[in-house]
Design a protein around this motif. Structure first.
Motif, PDB file in Angstrom:
ATOM      1  N   ILE A   8      42.275  41.753  32.748  1.00  0.00           N
ATOM      2  CA  ILE A   8      40.775  41.563  33.275  1.00  0.00           C
ATOM      3  C   ILE A   8      40.665  42.768  34.196  1.00  0.00           C
ATOM      4  CG2 ILE A   8      39.495  40.013  34.617  1.00  0.00           C
ATOM      5  CD1 ILE A   8      41.078  37.640  33.435  1.00  0.00           C
ATOM      6  N   ALA A  12      37.694  45.709  34.036  1.00  0.00           N
ATOM      7  CA  ALA A  12      36.529  45.661  35.106  1.00  0.00           C
ATOM      8  C   ALA A  12      36.950  47.103  35.805  1.00  0.00           C
ATOM      9  CB  ALA A  12      36.676  44.473  35.842  1.00  0.00           C
ATOM     10  N   GLU A  15      35.171  49.890  33.544  1.00  0.00           N
ATOM     11  CA  GLU A  15      33.650  49.546  33.822  1.00  0.00           C
ATOM     12  C   GLU A  15      33.016  50.323  35.120  1.00  0.00           C
ATOM     13  OE1 GLU A  15      30.245  46.329  33.637  1.00  0.00           O
ATOM     14  OE2 GLU A  15      32.014  45.808  32.854  1.00  0.00           O
ATOM     15  N   THR A  79      30.044  42.740  39.672  1.00  0.00           N
ATOM     16  CA  THR A  79      30.850  42.723  38.678  1.00  0.00           C
ATOM     17  C   THR A  79      31.007  41.309  38.329  1.00  0.00           C
ATOM     18  OG1 THR A  79      32.373  44.504  39.944  1.00  0.00           O
ATOM     19  CG2 THR A  79      33.383  43.047  38.491  1.00  0.00           C
ATOM     20  N   ASN A  82      27.587  39.870  36.764  1.00  0.00           N
ATOM     21  CA  ASN A  82      27.426  40.589  35.412  1.00  0.00           C
ATOM     22  C   ASN A  82      28.339  39.912  34.137  1.00  0.00           C
ATOM     23  OD1 ASN A  82      25.630  42.331  36.271  1.00  0.00           O
ATOM     24  ND2 ASN A  82      26.782  44.285  36.423  1.00  0.00           N
ATOM     25  N   GLU A  83      29.567  39.656  34.640  1.00  0.00           N
ATOM     26  CA  GLU A  83      30.498  38.862  33.699  1.00  0.00           C
ATOM     27  C   GLU A  83      29.856  37.659  33.240  1.00  0.00           C
ATOM     28  OE1 GLU A  83      33.704  39.999  32.189  1.00  0.00           O
ATOM     29  OE2 GLU A  83      33.018  41.625  33.063  1.00  0.00           O
ATOM     30  N   TYR A  84      29.291  36.876  34.107  1.00  0.00           N
ATOM     31  CA  TYR A  84      28.775  35.513  33.651  1.00  0.00           C
ATOM     32  C   TYR A  84      27.427  35.744  32.954  1.00  0.00           C
ATOM     33  CZ  TYR A  84      32.427  32.941  36.451  1.00  0.00           C
ATOM     34  OH  TYR A  84      33.394  32.421  36.742  1.00  0.00           O
ATOM     35  N   ARG A  86      26.564  37.893  30.957  1.00  0.00           N
ATOM     36  CA  ARG A  86      27.097  38.318  29.493  1.00  0.00           C
ATOM     37  C   ARG A  86      27.363  37.058  28.840  1.00  0.00           C
ATOM     38  NH1 ARG A  86      30.521  42.977  32.012  1.00  0.00           N
ATOM     39  NH2 ARG A  86      29.029  44.693  32.056  1.00  0.00           N
ATOM     40  N   SER A  89      32.403  34.332  29.431  1.00  0.00           N
ATOM     41  CA  SER A  89      33.308  33.587  30.104  1.00  0.00           C
ATOM     42  C   SER A  89      34.322  32.857  29.382  1.00  0.00           C
ATOM     43  CB  SER A  89      32.728  33.146  31.514  1.00  0.00           C
ATOM     44  OG  SER A  89      31.976  32.331  31.202  1.00  0.00           O
ATOM     45  N   TYR A 102      40.746  34.830  36.959  1.00  0.00           N
ATOM     46  CA  TYR A 102      39.623  35.302  36.471  1.00  0.00           C
ATOM     47  C   TYR A 102      38.804  36.205  37.811  1.00  0.00           C
ATOM     48  CZ  TYR A 102      35.331  36.438  33.664  1.00  0.00           C
ATOM     49  OH  TYR A 102      34.495  36.974  32.938  1.00  0.00           O
ATOM     50  N   LEU A 106      38.729  40.352  38.708  1.00  0.00           N
ATOM     51  CA  LEU A 106      37.645  41.153  38.922  1.00  0.00           C
ATOM     52  C   LEU A 106      37.531  41.763  40.464  1.00  0.00           C
ATOM     53  CD1 LEU A 106      35.176  38.749  36.913  1.00  0.00           C
ATOM     54  CD2 LEU A 106      36.003  40.796  36.273  1.00  0.00           C
TER      55      LEU A 106
END
Length: 256
Positions: A8, A12, A15, A79, A82-84, A86, A89, A102, A106
């Motif tokens: 993870i 990240a 990115e 960070t 943005n993951e949520y 998308r 999760s 998690y 990140l």
């Protein structure tokens, strides 16, 4: 689970490294070099030209610390949200990875990205020292950066934790406010005595709970310039890091 957390973090991190902030960092570094390489100033400080090495090294150190903390906010703010956003999760939860792991992965990516940004700026400072004929400071700048990193890590981690629960604008504003209180801790400490009354007490309380990032920067600078270092402010900064890191465990998000 540690391997999953590492994956993870690595994803990240990649990115973060593709974002435009890296180009901003390089531009800032170049501007710092151009600004500090000028010898045209005639203003003096303690009998030495303002552009003398000792004065400029101090000024650059303060600038690198300040900009590094601000970039830590910028690099860490989006960070986790943005993951949520998308909506992917759930791909993490089905693998049995907890939210704490998690979010921790990140947050680590944010920390490493922030340290890389600060490292680029600190490298500019090292190049300046060599260009001015003071390469003797380089060995001491390595542990000095380790001390300054405490500030950058705190700001990055604090921003990451805030971003778990707060909207982006609120998290960013609060992170910048706390970073500002920490970076200008010394100035605000003087101002609180001048303010007095309820305002002074309120400011005193805020300064008591916000780590003295300015003191950490001074400790790093004094180590780099071979002066005595007060370590208690660094230990307090590490304690603040531990306290803030608990937010990765305590704060949860409902979306999965």
């Amino acid at each position: 689970m540690k391997n999953s957390m590492g994956i993870i973090m690595a994803n990240a991190w990649k990115e973060r490294m593709r974002r435009k902030e890296l180009y901003v960092i390089i531009a800032i570094a170049v501007l710092l070099i151009l600004f500090c390489s000028s010898d045209s100033a005639t203003i003096t400080m303690d009998g030495e030209a303002l552009t003398g090495f000792s004065n400029m090294f101090m000024i650059m150190h303060v600038l690198v610390h300040f900009i590094g903390c601000i970039l830590a906010v910028v690099l860490s703010l989006k960070t986790i949200p943005n993951e949520y956003e998308r909506k992917n999760s759930h791909l993490v939860w089905v693998r049995g990875i907890s939210q704490s792991e998690y979010h921790g992965g990140l947050a680590l990516a944010n920390i490493f990205a922030s340290l890389a940004a600060a490292g680029v700026l600190y490298l500019v400072l090292a190049v300046y020292a060599v260009a001015k004929g003071h390469a003797e400071v380089l060995p001491r700048m390595v542990p000095a950066f380790g001390i300054m990193a405490v500030s950058v890590i705190f700001v990055s981690l604090f921003t990451s934790v805030l971003s778990i629960k707060l909207p982006g604008m609120a998290a960013g504003a609060l992170a910048v406010l706390v970073a500002g209180f920490g970076v200008f801790h010394g100035v605000l400490d003087i101002f609180k005595n001048m303010l007095g009354g309820a305002g002074g007490k309120c400011l005193s309380f805020l300064l008591a709970i916000v780590p003295d990032l300015n003191g950490i920067q001074k400790a790093a600078y004094r180590l780099a310039t071979e002066k005595s270092v007060e370590t208690h402010v660094v230990w307090l900064g590490l304690l603040a890091l531990w306290i803030v890191s608990l937010g990765l465990v305590v704060f949860k998000r409902k979306e999965a």
